[in-house]
Each structure stands twice: as structure tokens, then as C-alpha cells.
Design a protein around this motif. Sequence first.
Motif, short mmCIF file in Angstrom:
data_model
loop_
_atom_site.label_atom_id
_atom_site.label_comp_id
_atom_site.label_asym_id
_atom_site.label_seq_id
_atom_site.Cartn_x
_atom_site.Cartn_y
_atom_site.Cartn_z
N THR A 105 19.98 -33.16 -12.68
CA THR A 105 21.04 -32.53 -11.87
C THR A 105 20.57 -31.24 -11.21
N ARG A 145 24.44 -21.77 -15.01
CA ARG A 145 25.73 -22.37 -14.63
C ARG A 145 26.83 -21.88 -15.58
N MET A 156 19.33 -33.60 -7.94
CA MET A 156 20.23 -34.59 -7.33
C MET A 156 21.64 -34.03 -7.21
N ILE A 191 25.82 -34.50 -7.02
CA ILE A 191 26.74 -35.31 -7.83
C ILE A 191 26.87 -36.70 -7.19
N LEU A 237 22.28 -31.37 -22.47
CA LEU A 237 22.72 -30.05 -22.90
C LEU A 237 24.13 -29.74 -22.38
N SER A 238 24.77 -28.78 -23.03
CA SER A 238 26.04 -28.27 -22.52
C SER A 238 25.79 -27.67 -21.12
N GLY A 239 26.56 -28.08 -20.16
CA GLY A 239 26.39 -27.57 -18.79
C GLY A 239 25.42 -28.39 -17.95
N SER A 240 24.84 -29.45 -18.52
CA SER A 240 23.88 -30.24 -17.73
C SER A 240 24.60 -31.08 -16.67
N GLY A 241 25.88 -31.42 -16.93
CA GLY A 241 26.63 -32.18 -15.93
C GLY A 241 27.24 -33.48 -16.44
N LYS A 242 27.25 -33.68 -17.74
CA LYS A 242 27.77 -34.94 -18.32
C LYS A 242 29.23 -35.18 -17.93
N SER A 243 30.07 -34.18 -18.13
CA SER A 243 31.51 -34.36 -17.84
C SER A 243 31.73 -34.57 -16.35
N THR A 244 31.10 -33.72 -15.55
CA THR A 244 31.26 -33.80 -14.10
C THR A 244 30.88 -35.20 -13.61
N1 LIG Z 1 24.07 -31.89 -9.34
C1 LIG Z 1 25.00 -31.59 -10.23
N2 LIG Z 1 25.48 -32.55 -11.05
C2 LIG Z 1 26.45 -32.24 -11.97
N3 LIG Z 1 26.97 -31.00 -12.16
C3 LIG Z 1 26.50 -30.01 -11.36
C4 LIG Z 1 25.50 -30.26 -10.39
N4 LIG Z 1 25.22 -29.10 -9.76
C5 LIG Z 1 26.00 -28.17 -10.31
N5 LIG Z 1 26.80 -28.69 -11.26
C6 LIG Z 1 27.79 -27.93 -12.04
O1 LIG Z 1 27.30 -27.83 -13.38
C7 LIG Z 1 28.41 -27.76 -14.27
C8 LIG Z 1 28.25 -28.86 -15.32
O2 LIG Z 1 29.28 -28.74 -16.25
P1 LIG Z 1 29.81 -29.96 -17.09
O3 LIG Z 1 29.97 -31.17 -16.23
O4 LIG Z 1 30.99 -29.49 -17.86
O5 LIG Z 1 28.56 -30.21 -18.08
P2 LIG Z 1 28.52 -30.84 -19.53
O6 LIG Z 1 29.66 -31.83 -19.61
O7 LIG Z 1 27.18 -31.48 -19.62
O8 LIG Z 1 28.70 -29.69 -20.47
C9 LIG Z 1 29.68 -27.92 -13.47
O9 LIG Z 1 30.21 -26.65 -13.19
C10 LIG Z 1 29.16 -28.58 -12.18
O10 LIG Z 1 29.96 -28.28 -11.06
#
Ligand SMILES: Nc1ncnc2c1ncn2[C@@H]1O[C@H](COP(=O)(O)OP(=O)(O)O)[C@@H](O)[C@H]1O
Length: 199
Positions: free
Chosen positions: A177, A141, A180, A182, A35-42
Amino acid sequence: MVSEKNIVWHEGKVTKLHRQNMNRHKSAILWFTGLSGSGKSTLSVELEKSLYEMGIKTFRLDGDNIRHGLNSDLGFAEKDRNENIRRIGEVSKLMVEAGLMTLTAFISPYKKDREFVRSLMEGGEFIEIYVHASVEECENRDPKGLYKKARAGKINGFTGIDSPYEMPVEPELIINTEVMTINESVLKIISYLKEHHYM
Ligand SMILES: Nc1ncnc2c1ncn2[C@@H]1O[C@H](COP(=O)(O)OP(=O)(O)O)[C@@H](O)[C@H]1O
Ligand SMILES: Nc1ncnc2c1ncn2[C@@H]1O[C@H](COP(=O)(O)OS(=O)(=O)O)[C@@H](OP(=O)(O)O)[C@H]1O
């Protein structure tokens, strides 16, 4: 061989295997989906940094960036998302031919689109990583404020709200996420790559 469209495939003398041998590691797609905000980019950004520091040749393709350029003609209707993933799959395949560990971060909500990309690749070259966080958590988030907009009716067909996300059935890796960090997630993926002799 001449195809029906009179197009002929030209074999080069430098192959994917040559490039992999020169790089001293295999090439594959690390396909982050969720999903959007799940953490893929991070996670893909942090993983790429760690791989780079280990001397691994990488390239990263990210939803927002690709939609500014190559796929700027596509929206978020199901057909557009299908085409988005098809093109990204083909580009990623070229990157793997070039010997790169290729990291992709797209929602890729439809199972058949992800399976299409898998079908383009040879065995072991498509590593599906399901980045899991519940809709509630992603909405909390809301790093880009998009869930808020979707709830306010300013975005139609937002994944997880009024557009589907089909969970992977047998992904190579699941990263939750919500539990766990990052750093733990990056280490888990690197362990997988080492255990499966990608590097
Ligand atoms: N354990 C974690 N792993 C990855 N992101 C996390 C985690 N906990 C919190 N976050 C936060 O969740 C958000 C994920 O956003 P993003 O990486 O843009 O997601 P996506 O690319 O899936 O839309 C970021 O603000 C990140 O800092
Ligand atoms: N309707 C709708 N649904 C979902 N996401 C939307 C939408 N509109 C814009 N966005 C933003 O576009 C990013 C997702 O693009 P993707 O190319 O990954 O989507 S897809 O794989 O084709 O479904 C997504 O980025 P991420 O948050 O990184 O996933 C959003 O920022």
C-alpha cells in the motif's frame, strides 16, 4: 460418527456446494493480514463494496468490531491473539459454508495461527493477502493515534513496536500500500478472483 465427547455431526441436505451453485460464485476467505495502519480495513471495506456491486454475496469481519463483541474477553498477549484468530477462523469457516465471500481484517501476526485457519479450509478456500507497509509508513499514517500511544509507553505489546509481526511466506497475494492506490489494490484482488474462477 460418535466422537470421544459423545458429540455427533449432523449432515444437512443443503450443502456448501448447493449454496455456491445458487449464488453462482464460490465461497472463500479473503484473509487480510498486516500491521496496524497497513490498510487492511480500508481495502476490505472497498473490496466488499465492489464485490457487492458485482452481485457477490459477502460478509466482512474486522478486528476492532469483533473485539467489541465475540472476542471482548481477549486482550493482546500472544495466547489471546492465538485464541482471537482461532475463533475468527472457525466463524469464517461457517461463513464459507453459508456460501459467502468472507473478508477478514485482522493483524494476525503469528504464522502458525494463519496456517491453522488455512488448515480448517479446503484447497483454494483460504486466500491470504499480505497488506504490506513498513512500520515507519504505518507510524506516519497512525490513523488511530495508537503508534503515538505505544511510543509514549501507554500501550504495551504493540505489534511492530514491541510485539512481533511474522510476515507471510507464500501468501496468495501481496498488496504494497506504499506503492499501490486503494483502487489498484481492489482491482488486483478482483482480477485474482476472476483468474482463479471464484466468480
Ligand atoms: N494505498 C493505500 N491503501 C490503503 N490504505 C491507505 C493507502 N494509502 C493511505 N492509506 C491510509 O492508511 C490508513 C490505513 O488504515 P486502516 O485501513 O485502518 O489499516 P488497518 O486496518 O490495517 O489497521 C487509512 O487512513 C488509509 O486511508
Ligand atoms: N497491543 C496492540 N497491538 C496491536 N493492535 C492493537 C493493540 N492494542 C489495540 N490494538 C487495536 O486492535 C486492533 C488489532 O486487533 P486484531 O484482532 O486484528 O489483532 S490480532 O490479530 O489479534 O493481533 C488494531 O486495529 P488495526 O489498526 O485495524 O489493525 C488496533 O486498533
